[in-house]
Design an enzyme around this catalytic site. Structure first.
Site, PDB file in Angstrom:
ATOM      1  N   THR A 135       0.805  -1.216   0.000  1.00  0.00           N
ATOM      2  CA  THR A 135       0.000   0.000   0.000  1.00  0.00           C
ATOM      3  C   THR A 135       0.846   1.277   0.000  1.00  0.00           C
ATOM      4  O   THR A 135       0.418   2.288  -0.536  1.00  0.00           O
ATOM      5  CB  THR A 135      -0.923  -0.024   1.231  1.00  0.00           C
ATOM      6  OG1 THR A 135      -0.130  -0.400   2.367  1.00  0.00           O
ATOM      7  CG2 THR A 135      -2.039  -1.026   1.068  1.00  0.00           C
TER       8      THR A 135
ATOM      9  N   CYS B 244      -3.304   3.093   6.141  1.00  0.00           N
ATOM     10  CA  CYS B 244      -3.873   2.387   7.295  1.00  0.00           C
ATOM     11  C   CYS B 244      -4.588   3.372   8.208  1.00  0.00           C
ATOM     12  O   CYS B 244      -5.421   2.982   9.017  1.00  0.00           O
ATOM     13  CB  CYS B 244      -2.768   1.669   8.054  1.00  0.00           C
ATOM     14  SG  CYS B 244      -1.367   2.744   8.435  1.00  0.00           S
TER      15      CYS B 244
END
Ligand code: NAD
Length: 466
Positions: free
Chosen positions: A141, A273
């Site tokens: 990510t 996140c």
């Protein structure tokens, strides 16, 4: 006329070197990519030992080199474009912003402060000193963001680092590590301070976790890798999953809350996140909030059949379907037969609290909205939805008591009040930037001092001048 081929260029260069250096070919500059984990770690260990002889000024210079490599405009653009192409996740504009933020806002050597006691018995200092070789595991990510962020912090603290990139981000991670090595060599740094392997894999990560020369493990990723490093028998820092709730109460500035939430939840297509993963709004403001979100690029799915179709597409049991992680909102909508208006960057849907959109860490621009009777119920729901990850939470409210209650109840590492989630990592909020947020092991937003050992030096009976 002869064409100038690469072979001719090579021969001319060799000839020039022979002229200048006698018959000595130039020593090859290590690009930091090794055929296997053992040779990568052995090289990093030799680099660390050589690095011990460098001054703090040298370290600061090498940290500057990492920042400068990352901040070349063509590099920012290249890293963002390649990461999107290779991982199939995120968007170029926001990845540029993320890489820029870590390059500019990650603390360097100034993070290493010395503690001291002086008195009748002399002078004692506690200095922050390196571990040696650190094994760092990076997620899909934020592939380059994590290398820049950890690279700056770990080298500032005097370490060498072996990266284990996600296999699906191999190409761009290796490109960055090559560029960093080239630039560090030019600046006179010991070779191989930042290394990796030719073929990142779970096997290689396991070999790294078990290698005796690796003194510290830093895992940035989901629950499996955090558990793996914590079971390794080595000192480990675990930066794990989140599922950040955003609570909106009746006292909030709803127009601003809506804008902040859409900005935060659509940032890099919801990959961070820290990004808002569900909204819990008190009943009396929920409709206005949705209305204002729509003005900022959110598209509301109302039809229960379409919401069910979306769920079948993107959720598999308790997991997000990888193929849809970090995809553009319009692409996801098109896959369920909806053609969204131009400018759509986030999908919102009102769902019950038990819905998988609330419970699963989707990491895609789909934001469920849940209604709560009042702020107390909203906070209770947020605590449950966060799953005890203690990662990130957001609240929009002007009620100090409600803000305090939420912060105390949820116990997250980051708590953002009245702003988009990314304010919590230094983007539009005060404080430094980190993309390795160590909730499970408690270091918080990591920086140079986190990647270091505290060592006490005691001089008895002197050097105190009081
Ligand atoms: P992931 O856990 O699939 O992968 C992360 C890294 O761990 C990769 O390099 C992968 O190859 C490795 N890995 C995974 N399982 C492994 C195993 N069993 N053995 C050895 N290596 C293993 O995560 P991802 O999908 O790339 O990233 C997203 C996850 O990371 C999300 O859960 C997100 O919340 C979390 N994350 C947390 C932070 C933080 O700072 N706390 C930052 C970024 C991402």
């Amino acid at each position: 006329m002869t064409d100038i081929t690469p072979e001719i260029v090579r021969k001319v260069v060799e000839e020039v070197f022979r002229e200048v250096l006698g018959n000595q070919p130039p020593a090859p500059v290590s690009d930091g990519i090794f055929p296997d984990m053992d040779s990568a770690i052995v090289a990093a260990d030799a680099a660390w030992r050589a690095y011990l002889d460098c001054s703090m000024k040298d370290r600061a210079r090498f940290v500057r080199v990492i920042r400068d490599v990352a901040l070349v405009p063509e590099h920012l653009e290249y890293m963002a474009r390649c990461a999107v192409e290779e991982t199939g996740m995120g968007n170029i504009t926001d990845k540029i912003a993320k890489n820029r933020a870590v390059a500019e806002l990650t603390p360097g050597t100034e993070d290493l402060t010395t503690e001291a006691w002086s008195g009748d018995d002399g002078l004692t200092t506690v200095e922050i000193s390196p571990f040696g070789v650190i094994g760092a595991i990076a997620p899909t990510t934020n592939p380059t963001e994590t290398i820049i962020n950890n690279g700056i912090g770990m080298l500032a603290a005097g370490n060498a680092v072996v990266f284990s990139p996600h296999p699906r981000a191999t190409k761009i991670s290796q490109w960055l590590i090559r560029e960093l090595n080239r630039a560090l060599a030019e600046a006179g740094a010991p070779p191989n301070l930042i290394v990796t392997v030719a073929e990142p894999s779970i096997e290689n990560t396991n070999a790294m976790m078990q290698h005796k020369l690796v003194r510290l493990l830093v895992a940035t990723g989901g629950p499996a890798i955090v558990k793996a490093v914590l079971s390794s028998g080595k000192k480990a820092i675990g930066a794990g999953a989140g599922n950040p709730p955003a609570v909106v109460d009746a006292t909030a500035d709803i127009e601003k809350a809506a804008r902040d939430i859409v900005n935060g939840a659509s940032f890099d297509n919801n990959l961070p996140c820290t990004a808002e993963k569900e909204v819990i709004a008190v009943e009396c403001v929920a409709d206005l909030l949705k209305f204002e979100m729509a003005k900022n690029g959110a598209y509301e799915l109302r039809d229960p059949a379409l919401i069910a179709k979306l769920e079948a597409l993107v959720v598999n049991g308790r997991h997000a379907v990888t193929d849809w992680v970090g995809k553009d909102a319009w692409r996801i909508l098109e896959a369920i037969g909806v053609v969204p208006p131009p400018g759509t960057r986030l999908i919102i849907a009102e769902v019950p609290f038990e819905h998988p959109f609330v419970r699963v860490e989707l990491m895609m621009p789909i934001l469920p909205i849940v209604r709560a009777k009042n702020v107390a119920e909203a906070i209770d729901m947020a605590v449950i939805a966060e799953h005890g990850n203690r990662h990130t939470a957001i609240m929009h409210s002007t009620d100090v008591n409600a803000l305090t209650r939420m912060a105390k109840r949820i116990q997250t590492t980051i708590f953002v009040k009245n702003g988009p989630s990314y304010a919590g990592i230094g983007i539009g909020g005060e404080g430094y930037c980190s993309f390795t947020i160590a909730g499970p092991t408690g270091e918080g937003l990591t920086s140079a001092r986190t990647f270091a050992r505290r060592r006490r030096c005691v001089l008895v009976g002197g050097l105190n001048v009081r």
